[in-house]
Design a protein around this motif. Structure first.
Motif, mmCIF file in Angstrom:
data_model
loop_
_atom_site.group_PDB
_atom_site.id
_atom_site.type_symbol
_atom_site.label_atom_id
_atom_site.label_comp_id
_atom_site.label_asym_id
_atom_site.label_seq_id
_atom_site.Cartn_x
_atom_site.Cartn_y
_atom_site.Cartn_z
ATOM 1 N N THR A 359 0.932 -1.197 -0.013
ATOM 2 C CA THR A 359 0.115 -0.037 -0.052
ATOM 3 C C THR A 359 0.883 1.287 -0.102
ATOM 4 N N ALA A 360 0.135 2.470 -0.092
ATOM 5 C CA ALA A 360 0.886 3.654 -0.332
ATOM 6 C C ALA A 360 1.812 3.943 1.018
ATOM 7 N N GLU A 361 1.079 3.567 2.145
ATOM 8 C CA GLU A 361 1.624 3.867 3.591
ATOM 9 C C GLU A 361 3.102 2.921 3.656
ATOM 10 N N GLU A 362 2.917 1.621 3.284
ATOM 11 C CA GLU A 362 4.115 0.781 3.364
ATOM 12 C C GLU A 362 5.118 1.364 2.463
ATOM 13 N N ILE A 363 4.742 1.824 1.075
ATOM 14 C CA ILE A 363 5.950 2.223 0.220
ATOM 15 C C ILE A 363 6.330 3.437 0.631
ATOM 16 N N ARG A 364 5.586 4.190 1.099
ATOM 17 C CA ARG A 364 6.110 5.674 1.715
ATOM 18 C C ARG A 364 7.368 5.563 2.583
ATOM 19 N N GLY A 365 7.238 4.658 3.467
ATOM 20 C CA GLY A 365 8.353 4.271 4.360
ATOM 21 C C GLY A 365 9.888 3.828 3.970
ATOM 22 N N LEU A 366 9.688 3.464 2.545
ATOM 23 C CA LEU A 366 10.813 2.786 1.909
ATOM 24 C C LEU A 366 11.619 4.040 1.168
ATOM 25 N N TYR A 367 11.023 5.261 0.949
ATOM 26 C CA TYR A 367 11.618 6.157 0.177
ATOM 27 C C TYR A 367 11.644 7.495 0.901
ATOM 28 N N PRO A 368 13.056 7.817 1.110
ATOM 29 C CA PRO A 368 13.517 9.112 2.250
ATOM 30 C C PRO A 368 12.704 10.647 1.319
ATOM 31 N N ARG A 369 12.626 10.380 0.081
ATOM 32 C CA ARG A 369 12.452 11.625 -0.601
ATOM 33 C C ARG A 369 11.003 11.734 -0.953
ATOM 34 N N TRP A 370 10.256 10.451 -0.366
ATOM 35 C CA TRP A 370 8.694 10.468 -0.861
ATOM 36 C C TRP A 370 7.725 11.876 -0.837
ATOM 37 N N ASP A 371 8.058 12.629 0.229
ATOM 38 C CA ASP A 371 7.323 13.694 0.401
ATOM 39 C C ASP A 371 7.660 14.794 -0.593
ATOM 40 N N ASP A 372 8.876 14.826 -0.879
ATOM 41 C CA ASP A 372 9.404 15.716 -1.873
ATOM 42 C C ASP A 372 8.671 15.534 -3.123
ATOM 43 N N PHE A 373 8.702 14.148 -3.527
ATOM 44 C CA PHE A 373 8.085 13.914 -4.962
ATOM 45 C C PHE A 373 6.603 14.324 -4.883
ATOM 46 N N MET A 374 6.047 13.900 -3.688
ATOM 47 C CA MET A 374 4.408 14.285 -3.731
ATOM 48 C C MET A 374 3.997 15.714 -3.745
ATOM 49 N N GLN A 375 5.053 16.430 -3.221
ATOM 50 C CA GLN A 375 4.736 17.812 -3.396
ATOM 51 C C GLN A 375 4.799 18.517 -4.595
ATOM 52 N N LEU A 376 5.842 17.998 -5.421
ATOM 53 C CA LEU A 376 5.980 18.545 -6.847
ATOM 54 C C LEU A 376 4.674 17.705 -7.743
ATOM 55 N N ARG A 377 4.582 16.445 -7.544
ATOM 56 C CA ARG A 377 3.164 15.895 -8.359
ATOM 57 C C ARG A 377 1.987 16.951 -7.990
ATOM 58 N N ARG A 378 1.872 17.401 -6.760
ATOM 59 C CA ARG A 378 0.755 18.338 -6.495
ATOM 60 C C ARG A 378 0.981 19.743 -7.263
ATOM 61 N N GLU A 379 1.951 20.279 -7.265
ATOM 62 C CA GLU A 379 2.364 21.390 -8.090
ATOM 63 C C GLU A 379 2.169 21.278 -9.443
ATOM 64 N N PHE A 380 2.616 20.209 -10.078
ATOM 65 C CA PHE A 380 2.664 19.946 -11.385
ATOM 66 C C PHE A 380 1.510 19.539 -11.903
ATOM 67 N N ASP A 381 0.647 18.897 -11.240
ATOM 68 C CA ASP A 381 -0.914 18.294 -11.510
ATOM 69 C C ASP A 381 -1.843 18.548 -10.454
ATOM 70 N N PRO A 382 -2.303 19.725 -10.133
ATOM 71 C CA PRO A 382 -3.047 19.851 -8.988
ATOM 72 C C PRO A 382 -4.309 19.366 -9.227
ATOM 73 N N ASP A 383 -4.962 18.950 -10.488
ATOM 74 C CA ASP A 383 -6.407 18.531 -10.745
ATOM 75 C C ASP A 383 -6.174 16.994 -10.658
ATOM 76 N N GLY A 384 -4.966 16.430 -10.825
ATOM 77 C CA GLY A 384 -4.873 14.707 -10.758
ATOM 78 C C GLY A 384 -5.126 14.358 -12.052
ATOM 79 N N ILE A 385 -4.931 15.104 -13.246
ATOM 80 C CA ILE A 385 -5.220 14.634 -14.476
ATOM 81 C C ILE A 385 -4.398 13.477 -14.924
#
Length: 397
Positions: A359-385
């Protein structure tokens, strides 16, 4: 023009009929589809050659194939860099590069993937000092969820390290700038050996060859050693091994990929390099005890160098990958379910294009820069296209 048709992946395990399939001919047509999707509240998923085993591209809305965006569009001789389009498959890339006396630094066993999909999922070959294929990327052009074009390069390592392995969740990449290497002839050799002999010599095999991996065959409990080195290197045959086939000589793209006519399902995890041998031996023991009577498919052991790519399974650690496979027509789920906890106990990260249950929660713990990626994802694709149900599940968006 949109075309209504059914899509399925290479193995046939993922199949669906999207609302429409778009096949743009250039970057502007890609951008116009993105703008239309934003206006109509639709999602877009980009498909490649379909070699992934998970529903990364399933969508009831728009599926976009970049099969018409292929080719080498620029060459920079001073740096051995090239600009290449994402719909170019790995075999085509090899043929185009050799015309410039250039080569990719590595490739995997299969060369039918589009480079865009191979990069986006962290596809790799094997080699202690060789990163996955996305390590070639020095820049790209990306269309975000607002239809804006981003020129991403080494001047913004945050964006570049997010874009190199992105699962298509940041936007649609319409062009890559790639760091290639001078082409050279190599020789590929294969040998049969006993498992114990292989494992006792494993460090030397890995360190002493540019590319090394091995297959373990459950039925006969033997391994096939596969090595690949520059043709002028003096590499001695392991004394405990016997040749499995004649040596193959040529350029890397000609001899490294193998023909794959039999379809299979696959689960693959990437482990810390030091954990590889113990994890393999535990899997071998489990297969011999519980699964060998119905699983004849080999298990593949490879190495990959560390990188700093946020969602790369080799992020910040040299890695060993271990792949378990099963014939597509046979039951595989109970086999994979039994092996997966072994991978996880050894710190494994799942390959993004292969079967796993995390699951996402399990994967998140494996990646130290996970939150950095997700923040950029929201900036690049705020509507989830660029999301679908599967990405929402594994990214927790």
């Amino acid at each position: 023009m949109s075309i209504k048709e059914r899509w399925q992946n290479w193995s046939g395990s993922v199949a669906f009929t999207p609302g429409e399939i778009e096949k743009p001919r250039d970057e502007e047509q890609v951008r116009q589809v993105v703008l239309r999707a934003k206006k109509e509240g639709k999602q877009i998923r980009v498909v490649g050659a379909g070699h992934s085993s998970v529903p990364l591209v399933v969508s009831d809305h728009i599926v976009m194939s970049l099969e018409r965006l292929k080719g080498l569009v620029n060459h920079f001789p001073a740096t051995n860099q090239v600009a290449m389009l994402p719909g170019t498959d790995i075999k085509e890339a090899g043929e185009l590069l050799i015309q410039k006396d250039l080569s990719m630094h590595n490739t995997g066993d299969v060369d039918l993937q589009f480079i865009g999909g191979a990069f986006a999922t962290g596809t790799h070959g094997s080699g202690r000092k060789l990163q996955n294929l996305s390590g070639m990327i020095t820049g790209c052009r990306l269309i975000d969820g607002q239809g804006e074009i981003h020129e991403i390069d080494g001047s913004d390592l945050h964006q570049l390290n997010a874009a190199k392995v992105s699962l298509g969740a940041l936007g649609i990449i319409t062009q890559f700038t790639l760091q290639t290497v001078p082409a050279e002839k190599v020789v590929r050799q294969e040998f049969w050996a006993r498992v114990d002999a292989c494992m006792e010599s494993l460090d030397g095999l890995i360190a002493g060859n540019r590319m090394f991996d091995f297959y373990w065959y459950p039925r006969n409990d033997l391994v096939k050693l596969r090595i690949c080195n520059p043709i002028d290197d003096k590499v001695e045959r392991p004394a405990y091994a016997v040749p499995a086939k004649e040596d193959q000589k040529g350029f890397l793209y000609q001899i490294l990929p193998q023909e794959r006519s039999l379809k299979f399902e696959e689960m693959e995890y990437l482990l810390p390099f030091e954990a590889g041998p113990a994890c393999f031996q535990e899997i071998r023991k489990r297969v011999k005890e519980k699964h060998r009577h119905y699983v004849g498919w080999r298990i593949l052991y490879r190495t990959i160098a560390a990188d700093e790519v946020y969602l790369s399974p080799s992020f910040s650690r040299d890695s060993v990958s271990i792949s378990v496979l099963q014939n597509v027509d046979l039951e595989y789920q109970s086999y994979f379910d039994d092996i997966e906890p072994i991978f996880r106990a050894h710190g494994g990260r799942p390959h993004w294009g292969k079967k796993h249950s995390l699951t996402a929660e399990e994967i998140r713990g494996l990646y130290p820069r996970w939150d950095d990626f997700m923040q950029l994802r929201r900036e690049f694709d705020p509507d989830g296209i660029f999301l679908n149900d599967y990405l929402k599940q594994i990214l927790d968006t």
